[in-house]
Design a protein around this motif. Structure first.
Motif, PDB file in Angstrom:
ATOM      1  N   ASP A 100       0.832  -1.218  -0.122  1.00  0.00           N
ATOM      2  CA  ASP A 100       0.002  -0.102   0.057  1.00  0.00           C
ATOM      3  C   ASP A 100       0.718   1.403   0.006  1.00  0.00           C
ATOM      4  N   ALA A 101       1.463   1.654  -1.331  1.00  0.00           N
ATOM      5  CA  ALA A 101       2.438   2.668  -1.229  1.00  0.00           C
ATOM      6  C   ALA A 101       1.727   4.107  -1.095  1.00  0.00           C
ATOM      7  N   ARG A 102       0.449   4.284  -1.123  1.00  0.00           N
ATOM      8  CA  ARG A 102      -0.261   5.667  -0.480  1.00  0.00           C
ATOM      9  C   ARG A 102      -0.891   5.216   0.755  1.00  0.00           C
ATOM     10  N   PHE A 103      -0.306   4.379   1.668  1.00  0.00           N
ATOM     11  CA  PHE A 103      -1.175   4.170   2.764  1.00  0.00           C
ATOM     12  C   PHE A 103      -1.112   5.448   3.733  1.00  0.00           C
ATOM     13  N   HIS A 104      -0.294   6.212   3.668  1.00  0.00           N
ATOM     14  CA  HIS A 104      -0.298   7.653   4.645  1.00  0.00           C
ATOM     15  C   HIS A 104      -1.242   8.787   3.874  1.00  0.00           C
ATOM     16  N   GLU A 105      -1.916   8.483   2.590  1.00  0.00           N
ATOM     17  CA  GLU A 105      -2.496   9.536   1.830  1.00  0.00           C
ATOM     18  C   GLU A 105      -3.993   9.391   1.873  1.00  0.00           C
ATOM     19  N   HIS A 106      -4.378   8.126   2.088  1.00  0.00           N
ATOM     20  CA  HIS A 106      -6.022   7.661   1.875  1.00  0.00           C
ATOM     21  C   HIS A 106      -6.489   7.429   3.174  1.00  0.00           C
ATOM     22  N   THR A 152     -19.897  -7.823  -2.993  1.00  0.00           N
ATOM     23  CA  THR A 152     -20.572  -7.543  -1.632  1.00  0.00           C
ATOM     24  C   THR A 152     -19.504  -7.509  -0.607  1.00  0.00           C
ATOM     25  N   GLN A 153     -18.535  -8.152  -0.745  1.00  0.00           N
ATOM     26  CA  GLN A 153     -17.350  -8.530   0.199  1.00  0.00           C
ATOM     27  C   GLN A 153     -16.594  -7.313   0.188  1.00  0.00           C
ATOM     28  N   LYS A 154     -16.186  -7.128  -1.350  1.00  0.00           N
ATOM     29  CA  LYS A 154     -15.470  -5.761  -1.375  1.00  0.00           C
ATOM     30  C   LYS A 154     -16.008  -4.433  -0.490  1.00  0.00           C
ATOM     31  N   VAL A 155     -17.418  -4.402  -0.878  1.00  0.00           N
ATOM     32  CA  VAL A 155     -17.987  -3.170  -0.455  1.00  0.00           C
ATOM     33  C   VAL A 155     -17.970  -3.314   1.086  1.00  0.00           C
ATOM     34  N   LYS A 156     -18.127  -4.570   1.726  1.00  0.00           N
ATOM     35  CA  LYS A 156     -17.951  -4.573   3.237  1.00  0.00           C
ATOM     36  C   LYS A 156     -16.409  -4.082   3.698  1.00  0.00           C
ATOM     37  N   GLU A 157     -15.522  -4.480   2.882  1.00  0.00           N
ATOM     38  CA  GLU A 157     -14.455  -4.150   3.291  1.00  0.00           C
ATOM     39  C   GLU A 157     -13.942  -2.620   3.193  1.00  0.00           C
ATOM     40  N   TRP A 158     -14.666  -2.120   2.063  1.00  0.00           N
ATOM     41  CA  TRP A 158     -14.296  -0.602   2.108  1.00  0.00           C
ATOM     42  C   TRP A 158     -15.043   0.110   3.203  1.00  0.00           C
ATOM     43  N   ILE A 159     -16.514  -0.341   3.679  1.00  0.00           N
ATOM     44  CA  ILE A 159     -16.925   0.326   4.680  1.00  0.00           C
ATOM     45  C   ILE A 159     -16.275   0.169   6.109  1.00  0.00           C
ATOM     46  N   ILE A 160     -15.778  -1.236   6.259  1.00  0.00           N
ATOM     47  CA  ILE A 160     -14.975  -1.414   7.495  1.00  0.00           C
ATOM     48  C   ILE A 160     -13.795  -0.751   7.442  1.00  0.00           C
ATOM     49  N   ALA A 161     -13.035  -0.842   6.253  1.00  0.00           N
ATOM     50  CA  ALA A 161     -11.719  -0.081   6.286  1.00  0.00           C
ATOM     51  C   ALA A 161     -11.852   1.669   6.832  1.00  0.00           C
ATOM     52  N   ILE A 162     -12.971   2.104   6.073  1.00  0.00           N
ATOM     53  CA  ILE A 162     -12.976   3.572   6.446  1.00  0.00           C
ATOM     54  C   ILE A 162     -13.349   3.872   7.919  1.00  0.00           C
ATOM     55  N   ARG A 163     -14.277   2.575   8.609  1.00  0.00           N
ATOM     56  CA  ARG A 163     -14.443   3.046   9.849  1.00  0.00           C
ATOM     57  C   ARG A 163     -13.309   2.557  10.706  1.00  0.00           C
ATOM     58  N   LEU A 164     -12.280   1.734  10.363  1.00  0.00           N
ATOM     59  CA  LEU A 164     -11.101   1.513  11.328  1.00  0.00           C
ATOM     60  C   LEU A 164     -10.141   2.672  11.036  1.00  0.00           C
ATOM     61  N   GLU A 165     -10.207   3.390   9.817  1.00  0.00           N
ATOM     62  CA  GLU A 165      -9.366   4.566   9.643  1.00  0.00           C
ATOM     63  C   GLU A 165      -9.979   5.545  10.599  1.00  0.00           C
ATOM     64  N   ARG A 166     -10.883   5.691  10.868  1.00  0.00           N
ATOM     65  CA  ARG A 166     -11.678   6.763  11.838  1.00  0.00           C
ATOM     66  C   ARG A 166     -11.394   6.440  13.215  1.00  0.00           C
ATOM     67  N   GLN A 167     -11.428   4.898  13.600  1.00  0.00           N
ATOM     68  CA  GLN A 167     -11.383   4.624  14.810  1.00  0.00           C
ATOM     69  C   GLN A 167      -9.936   4.317  15.466  1.00  0.00           C
ATOM     70  N   TYR A 168      -8.906   4.256  14.589  1.00  0.00           N
ATOM     71  CA  TYR A 168      -7.589   3.769  14.903  1.00  0.00           C
ATOM     72  C   TYR A 168      -6.672   4.983  14.114  1.00  0.00           C
TER      73      TYR A 168
END
Length: 779
Positions: A100-106, A152-168
């Protein structure tokens, strides 16, 4: 005109593309909007409380007194989390460069990467960010095979990933991802992976080791670094990671080129309950923890889970001393075993490995062992097989791996053998038990319950109890010093002695013999103990009474039954190494018994202390009596069977093989101790003490009928003492351990004379100063 029409058409076509662009763009926004606000069509998603505390199974960690991990308790997940600050920078750089080369940007989703993946129809990868991959690991599981399911799973990953970024924080996401990933071979999480593949903690991993582990994120099954699996593939994948690091300027091209030429340099050390360091101690600890869990529920009333709750058990074991103890066993036992096999060839002993047993008695012994075996238990109670069928199964050859000493090391041999023959084969092996303890604190520093936990799981430190021979004699001498105020310098006649029938409840007259059958003159108590003179020990127990001795032994922490009869003076009771070390430690601790301690504290995964040990001590002897007993036992290493600790005996005894006496110990410091040998040389013991360390060693076979034919090799000084000597030599070489070389502390008001330099002694010069079969009356 034609030109104008062409321009009009071009503008019309362009506007059509613009309309399509805006339709796709607005449709995409609408699609994403609908996805994020109508997530119920995709099933349940974790709420914020679950995101704060994701359910991951954490192994219970066993920690040594010097801060090393001895092992773990786990069922499926051998996972112990580490913090971001425990991860080396190059490990983090390798992950970001590769995954994830742009990890710190997204903020959870990489728009550029996702668009690229969509346009390429996934041919160049799915553009999953580290946050998405973490979401998948934690909450979404294995991907569906259907197109709808994958979307469906990819969408779940997007949603949870955004929540994780807010949480941690970004750092917390990196740490969680390293901790959650399964690197294969029980390497769950980066900490286990570092230990299993390289024998290192994460913070100690170098650049190329970090690159290899990050390379496994692509597919830990395919890029499995376990020896002989896929070394070329693993190396190639590691080199891809190094190239990515160079591409994003984390390393130079020169560093990349040099590291890509190197080998993997694995130090593969599998972690399981039957492998690694302190396996027998961990076996004991498993039972200790289950008892503790049974009696100590969580605040909500539920029980702790030893395998999933991430407990930390802080123990008294010192990882360095534990290794020295295990090395001593591994060094001595193959040599001793080789001599045992040499004396028990079919030609020399047709009933090998047994002696003094008829074939009928051997058949009876084997039938009894058969019914006590795990195979019998499994077939009879799990499979409900009839006895006749079970017995027949022991006669059918099967494939198996059996234990063997090979080139001085423990190994396995793949073979085909009848189970009944394998049982007899294992009965030919000598076993050992060893424990080492600080007498002042009671902290157990080393625990070796056998030679190899995979093949010999019965723990000979605490579970096993064997006759202790002459190592019991100091208890008799102590009782005489305590009750009658005897001095080590007091003399007694070395003449035949009997205790008459019916005295102390003994139905028959008891007349023990000395090993040499040589009598005459007087001996000091110090000389008598050093030379294991049975008649003088008998005189002492006659004066104080066997009940007095039995009571004393109980106060010294021995829980085994001690029948108060005169013959206990020569070591007839069965006692464990654990009990003997605790008892002897009382002498080194000025008469205060301290119960052996193995666990100092237990914490939960958050660091909350759940248990803290409280020392159990009691005054048993006066400091004077304890000190006088110690001075008596110093004579064993000054002029008795322990004298070989002072030099390399083989130089003066060429008829003895190096396996027994050739180790150059050459200790010069004060050492108190006692050897012990039981009937027919079935059990060999050595108990050795310096002021801050007491260690006991036992060696013998599973069945007492398997033993050395002569006392030359069968005595405690030959079977057990070398392990003590090798162990102590390593401990002294490690100055950081601070093992004492000083004198034992003398009491301030010592009234008993312990300096026998003015007394003449009649010390014998026998090679064998132990109890031989003729010495012991076990009637």
């Amino acid at each position: 005109m034609a030109k104008a029409k062409k321009e009009t058409k071009t503008i019309h076509d362009f506007s059509k593309y613009v309309r399509w662009f805006w339709m796709v763009f607005l449709g995409g926004i609408l699609f994403v909007f609908l996805i994020f606000f109508m997530t119920s069509i995709f099933g349940d998603l974790p709420d914020h409380t679950v995101l704060e505390n994701p359910k991951t199974h954490l192994a219970t960690e066993i920690i040594s007194s010097d801060g090393q991990t001895l092992g773990k308790f786990y069922l499926n997940d051998n996972r112990t989390p580490v913090g971001y600050d425990e991860l080396p920078k190059h490990l983090i750089d390798a992950l970001i460069a590769t995954e994830d080369a742009r990890f710190h940007e997204h903020s959870g989703i990489d728009a550029r990467g996702t668009l690229r993946a969509m346009l390429a129809l996934g041919r160049d990868g799915g553009a999953s960010t580290i946050s998405q991959q973490l979401a998948k690991q934690l909450f979404t599981g294995v991907a569906s095979r259907s197109t709808i399911g994958r979307i469906t799973q990819k969408v779940k990953e997007w949603i949870i990933a955004i929540r994780l970024e807010r949480q941690y924080t970004k750092e917390e996401i990196i740490a969680q991802y390293f901790n959650i990933y399964d690197f294969g071979n029980n390497a769950d999480g980066i900490r286990s992976a570092g230990r299993i593949y390289f024998g290192k903690e994460p913070k100690d991993l170098d650049l190329k080791e970090s690159a290899m582990l990050v390379g496994m994120f692509k597919n830990s099954s395919l890029y499995n670094p376990r020896p002989h699996r896929n070394p070329v593939g693993v190396r190639n994948r590691r080199n891809v990671v190094l190239s990515q690091m160079e591409k994003y300027d984390y390393i130079t091209e020169t560093v990349k080129d040099s590291l890509q030429k190197t080998e993997l340099d694995l130090d593969y050390s599998p972690e399981s309950h039957r492998e690694g360091i302190a396996t027998y101690f961990r076996g004991y600890l498993d039972g200790f923890m289950k008892d503790w869990i049974k009696n100590n529920p969580k605040p909500d009333g539920t029980k702790y889970n030893l395998y999933n709750d991430g407990l930390k058990i802080y123990t008294t074991i010192d990882s360095r001393m534990q290794k020295y103890a295990e090395d001593a066993v591994q060094q001595h036992m193959p040599r001793l075993q080789a001599e045992f096999f040499n004396q028990n060839t079919p030609k020399r002993n047709p009933t090998a490995p047994f002696l003094e047993l008829t074939r009928g008695a051997i058949d009876t012994l084997m039938r009894r062992s058969m019914k006590q075996s795990e195979r019998w238990r499994h077939m009879k109670y799990d499979l409900k097989k009839a006895d006749k069928e079970i017995k027949a199964s022991f006669q059918k050859p099967v494939k198996m791996s059996v234990f063997a000493w090979k080139d001085g090391k423990a190994s396995e041999i793949d073979t085909i053998m009848k189970p009944i023959d394998s049982m007899r084969y294992y009965k030919s092996f000598l076993r050992t038990g060893m424990m080492s303890m600080n007498p002042q604190t009671g902290h157990v520093k080393a625990w070796v319950g056998g030679m190899n936990y995979r093949h010999f799981q019965y723990d000979m430190v605490k579970q096993g109890k064997r006759q202790i021979g002459s190592t019991f004699k100091p208890f008799v001498y102590t009782a005489a010093i305590d009750q009658l105020h005897y001095s080590p310098c007091d003399e007694f006649p070395d003449t035949p002695f009997c205790i008459e029938a019916n005295k102390f409840g003994n139905p028959e007259e008891w007349c023990p013999k000395n090993s040499s059958n040589d009598y005459g003159g007087n001996r000091t108590l110090k000389n008598a103990l050093a030379n294991s003179v049975n008649t003088i020990t008998a005189r002492l127990i006659d004066k104080v009474g066997p009940q007095t001795v039995a009571d004393l032994v109980k106060k010294l922490g021995v829980e085994s039954d001690i029948l108060p009869v005169p013959s206990i003076a020569l070591g007839t009771p069965d006692i464990s190494v654990y009990e003997m070390v605790g008892a002897y430690a009382t002498f080194a601790n000025q008469g205060v018994y301290t119960k052996p301690v193995m666990v100092t504290s237990i914490e939960d995964k958050n660091g909350t202390i759940l248990y803290q040990f409280k020392p159990e001590t009691r005054d048993v002897l006066s400091d004077e009596t304890a000190y006088v007993t110690v001075k008596l036992m110093e004579g064993v290493t000054q002029g008795g069977s322990g004298t070989r600790l002072r030099h390399s005996w083989a130089k003066n005894k060429p008829d003895y093989k190096e396996v027994i006496t050739g180790y150059p110990y050459e200790f010069t410091n004060p050492i108190a101790g006692k050897t012990g040998t039981t009937q027919n040389q079935s059990d060999g013991w050595f108990m050795g003490m310096v002021p801050n360390l007491v260690t006991g060693v036992w060696v013998g076979a599973e069945d007492r009928a398997a033993h050395f034919k002569t006392i030359t090799y069968g005595q405690g000084a030959a079977m057990a003492l070398p392990i003590w000597g090798l162990y102590m030599k390593s401990c002294y070489a490690d100055e950081a351990l601070s093992i004492s070389k000083e004198d034992f502390e003398e009491p301030k008001n010592l009234s008993i004379n312990v300096d026998c330099s003015k007394h003449t002694s009649t010390t014998t010069d026998d090679d064998s100063d132990e109890d031989t079969p003729e010495d012991l009356d076990f009637g």
